[in-house]
Design a protein around this motif. Structure first.
Motif, PDB file in Angstrom:
ATOM      1  N   ALA A   1      -2.346   7.865  -9.240  1.00  0.00           N
ATOM      2  CA  ALA A   1      -3.498   7.004  -8.981  1.00  0.00           C
ATOM      3  C   ALA A   1      -3.773   5.995 -10.098  1.00  0.00           C
ATOM      4  O   ALA A   1      -4.036   4.820  -9.806  1.00  0.00           O
ATOM      5  CB  ALA A   1      -4.738   7.849  -8.699  1.00  0.00           C
ATOM      6  N   PRO A   2      -3.750   6.386 -11.381  1.00  0.00           N
ATOM      7  CA  PRO A   2      -4.024   5.382 -12.415  1.00  0.00           C
ATOM      8  C   PRO A   2      -2.970   4.279 -12.469  1.00  0.00           C
ATOM      9  O   PRO A   2      -3.288   3.128 -12.793  1.00  0.00           O
ATOM     10  CB  PRO A   2      -4.048   6.196 -13.714  1.00  0.00           C
ATOM     11  N   VAL A   3      -1.729   4.612 -12.127  1.00  0.00           N
ATOM     12  CA  VAL A   3      -0.655   3.619 -12.118  1.00  0.00           C
ATOM     13  C   VAL A   3      -0.902   2.581 -11.025  1.00  0.00           C
ATOM     14  O   VAL A   3      -0.805   1.366 -11.248  1.00  0.00           O
ATOM     15  CB  VAL A   3       0.713   4.304 -11.907  1.00  0.00           C
ATOM     16  N   LEU A   4      -1.240   3.056  -9.827  1.00  0.00           N
ATOM     17  CA  LEU A   4      -1.469   2.152  -8.708  1.00  0.00           C
ATOM     18  C   LEU A   4      -2.760   1.354  -8.887  1.00  0.00           C
ATOM     19  O   LEU A   4      -2.819   0.172  -8.533  1.00  0.00           O
ATOM     20  CB  LEU A   4      -1.515   2.936  -7.395  1.00  0.00           C
ATOM     21  N   ALA A   5      -3.793   2.001  -9.419  1.00  0.00           N
ATOM     22  CA  ALA A   5      -5.071   1.313  -9.619  1.00  0.00           C
ATOM     23  C   ALA A   5      -4.921   0.145 -10.588  1.00  0.00           C
ATOM     24  O   ALA A   5      -5.510  -0.932 -10.390  1.00  0.00           O
ATOM     25  CB  ALA A   5      -6.123   2.287 -10.121  1.00  0.00           C
ATOM     26  N   LYS A   6      -4.135   0.324 -11.619  1.00  0.00           N
ATOM     27  CA  LYS A   6      -3.923  -0.736 -12.609  1.00  0.00           C
ATOM     28  C   LYS A   6      -3.261  -1.953 -11.986  1.00  0.00           C
ATOM     29  O   LYS A   6      -3.479  -3.092 -12.420  1.00  0.00           O
ATOM     30  CB  LYS A   6      -3.071  -0.196 -13.758  1.00  0.00           C
ATOM     31  N   ALA A   7      -2.472  -1.711 -10.926  1.00  0.00           N
ATOM     32  CA  ALA A   7      -1.751  -2.800 -10.255  1.00  0.00           C
ATOM     33  C   ALA A   7      -2.468  -3.287  -8.995  1.00  0.00           C
ATOM     34  O   ALA A   7      -1.895  -4.059  -8.220  1.00  0.00           O
ATOM     35  CB  ALA A   7      -0.338  -2.334  -9.905  1.00  0.00           C
ATOM     36  N   ASP A   8      -3.693  -2.832  -8.762  1.00  0.00           N
ATOM     37  CA  ASP A   8      -4.475  -3.210  -7.565  1.00  0.00           C
ATOM     38  C   ASP A   8      -3.755  -2.829  -6.281  1.00  0.00           C
ATOM     39  O   ASP A   8      -3.858  -3.537  -5.269  1.00  0.00           O
ATOM     40  CB  ASP A   8      -4.782  -4.711  -7.552  1.00  0.00           C
ATOM     41  N   LEU A   9      -3.038  -1.721  -6.304  1.00  0.00           N
ATOM     42  CA  LEU A   9      -2.262  -1.283  -5.140  1.00  0.00           C
ATOM     43  C   LEU A   9      -2.988  -0.128  -4.447  1.00  0.00           C
ATOM     44  O   LEU A   9      -3.226   0.920  -5.048  1.00  0.00           O
ATOM     45  CB  LEU A   9      -0.861  -0.841  -5.581  1.00  0.00           C
TER      46      LEU A   9
ATOM     47  N   GLY B   1       0.841  -1.190   0.000  1.00  0.00           N
ATOM     48  CA  GLY B   1       0.000   0.000   0.000  1.00  0.00           C
ATOM     49  C   GLY B   1       0.871   1.231   0.000  1.00  0.00           C
ATOM     50  O   GLY B   1       2.074   1.162   0.298  1.00  0.00           O
ATOM     51  N   VAL B   2       0.269   2.371  -0.335  1.00  0.00           N
ATOM     52  CA  VAL B   2       1.018   3.623  -0.459  1.00  0.00           C
ATOM     53  C   VAL B   2       0.293   4.733   0.289  1.00  0.00           C
ATOM     54  O   VAL B   2      -0.935   4.876   0.171  1.00  0.00           O
ATOM     55  CB  VAL B   2       1.187   4.022  -1.944  1.00  0.00           C
ATOM     56  N   VAL B   3       1.031   5.538   1.035  1.00  0.00           N
ATOM     57  CA  VAL B   3       0.529   6.754   1.672  1.00  0.00           C
ATOM     58  C   VAL B   3       0.973   7.939   0.831  1.00  0.00           C
ATOM     59  O   VAL B   3       2.146   8.074   0.498  1.00  0.00           O
ATOM     60  CB  VAL B   3       1.072   6.894   3.106  1.00  0.00           C
ATOM     61  N   GLY B   4       0.033   8.822   0.477  1.00  0.00           N
ATOM     62  CA  GLY B   4       0.374   9.987  -0.327  1.00  0.00           C
ATOM     63  C   GLY B   4      -0.365   9.948  -1.655  1.00  0.00           C
ATOM     64  O   GLY B   4      -1.232   9.099  -1.865  1.00  0.00           O
ATOM     65  N   PRO B   5       0.056  10.858  -2.571  1.00  0.00           N
ATOM     66  CA  PRO B   5       1.029  11.936  -2.426  1.00  0.00           C
ATOM     67  C   PRO B   5       0.461  13.114  -1.631  1.00  0.00           C
ATOM     68  O   PRO B   5      -0.699  13.099  -1.229  1.00  0.00           O
ATOM     69  CB  PRO B   5       1.301  12.361  -3.876  1.00  0.00           C
TER      70      PRO B   5
END
Length: 381
Positions: free
Chosen positions: A93-101, A79-83
């Motif tokens: 957001a689109p980068v992380l969403a594509k990876a289910d992160l 998981g990621v906190v931020g930005p």
């Protein structure tokens, strides 16, 4: 007896750790570190040790995107906190969403991140299913300050200025719309480029219309000098803005004329909250070089929300879950997270927004920010 940690999971963090907004970014980083240290000390998720991977985006959306790609590439990141900035989130957001992160921001306020770019004309549509935030949005903090200006300050004429970033332009639009809906008049709208330092032409334009309030949608590196130059030119109207102005850096840049200036914050004033006392004490004991700032408490709760989601995911996937399997399970668990944190109740609605839809208003008094509306809701003004 709780098991000793046998698995290490990484929580990513993206924020400006250097540059003009580093004071805010470092407050976020140090607060996340406190949450992770507590989870590890208490073995909150049995068998799991957490580590923080804090990356510096320098408040640059392209760097934020690259950092997001790096988080995706690391299978230990759950998981990621931020930005910090909404512009950075729109890139990441689109980068992380594509990876289910899963991504939980303690500071993004652009409504489009959870409601979609066309929410004003087409209604709300969630664009990124793994994006969440622990603060409310500009759709709350902008109108709250606008209504306060009308009802409490009796302001009738406003000038609205913004930078060109997603955060500043959205916030200015929300304020302007609400100010006119409340019966005020926006006499002048203006846009400035980020990193502008000479506001002499704009100051003359503002002085000519004699506003009761000057609203700036943007961040303190530009907002502070704008306030200083307005006051030097004899404009007595207070400068107001959002959380981007609610920093010590704004007061330093604005100078002695800052007294009376206003800033909203997309959350509550935690100084008087019993739930925040332990956090504030622990932060002080750690002797960090930067204060937690307005977003530190929300960064702590964002980090803890991910920790809670990991605990739920482990219950579903078992102790052998890892990589893409566990990060997807974590993202699916975040909507069910519900706990009482540093900032109060922490839970998320169907769009990924916090259910705790409150904001606060601060004023510079004798050279420091003072909460004048510690807990504000739109229905109250």
């Amino acid at each position: 007896m709780d098991s000793e940690p046998t698995t290490t999971f990484t929580i990513g963090l993206d924020a400006p750790l250097t540059g003009k907004l580093a004071d805010l970014g470092l407050g976020i980083k140090f607060s996340a570190e406190l949450a992770i240290a507590k989870a590890n000390a208490k073995n909150t998720v049995p068998g799991v040790r957490f580590v923080l991977d804090a990356k510096d985006d320098q408040a640059d959306e392209q760097i934020a995107r690259s950092n997001g790609e790096a988080f995706v590439a690391d299978p230990k990141v759950v998981g990621v906190v931020g930005p910090l900035t909404s512009s950075g989130a729109l890139a990441m957001a689109p980068v992380l969403a594509k990876a289910d992160l899963a991504e939980i921001s303690p500071s993004n306020t652009a409504p489009s991140l959870t409601w979609g770019a066309d929410y004003r004309t087409k209604g709300k549509t969630r664009p990124y299913p793994t994006y969440f935030r622990t603060v409310t949005t500009d759709a709350v903090q902008g109108p709250l300050l606008a209504r306060y200006a009308r009802s409490q300050l009796k302001a009738e004429r406003a000038v609205v200025v913004s930078d060109t970033k997603a955060y500043g332009s959205n916030l200015a639009a929300e304020f302007a719309t609400a100010f006119e809906e409340a019966g005020g008049k926006v006499q002048l709208r203006a846009t400035i480029e980020p990193a502008t330092t000479d506001f002499s032409k704009l100051v003359r334009q503002i002085a000519a219309v004699h506003p009761d309030i000057v609203y700036y949608g943007g961040e303190h590196p530009e907002g502070g000098p704008l306030s200083a130059q307005l006051k030097a030119a004899g404009v007595k109207a207070p400068v107001a803005g959002g959380d981007g102005l609610h920093t010590d850096g704004y007061i330093k840049a604005a100078g002695p004329g800052a007294d009376g200036d206003l800033a909203s914050n997309p959350g509550i004033s935690v100084e008087g909250l019993a739930s925040a006392f332990t956090f504030l004490d622990d932060y002080q004991k750690a002797a960090h070089p930067e204060a937690p700032g307005p977003f530190g408490p929300y960064a702590y709760d964002s980090t803890w929300a991910l920790i809670e989601a990991v605990a739920r995911a482990r219950q579903v996937k078992g102790e052998t879950g890892s990589g893409a399997e566990i990060r997807k399970a974590v993202a699916e668990a975040v909507p069910d997270v519900d706990f009482f944190g540093v900032t109060g109740d922490v839970s998320f609605d169907e769009y990924g927004d916090t259910r705790n839809q409150v904001a606060s208003i601060y004023q510079v008094q004798k050279g420091s920010w003072t909460a004048i509306v510690p807990i504000g809701r739109l229905r109250d003004l």
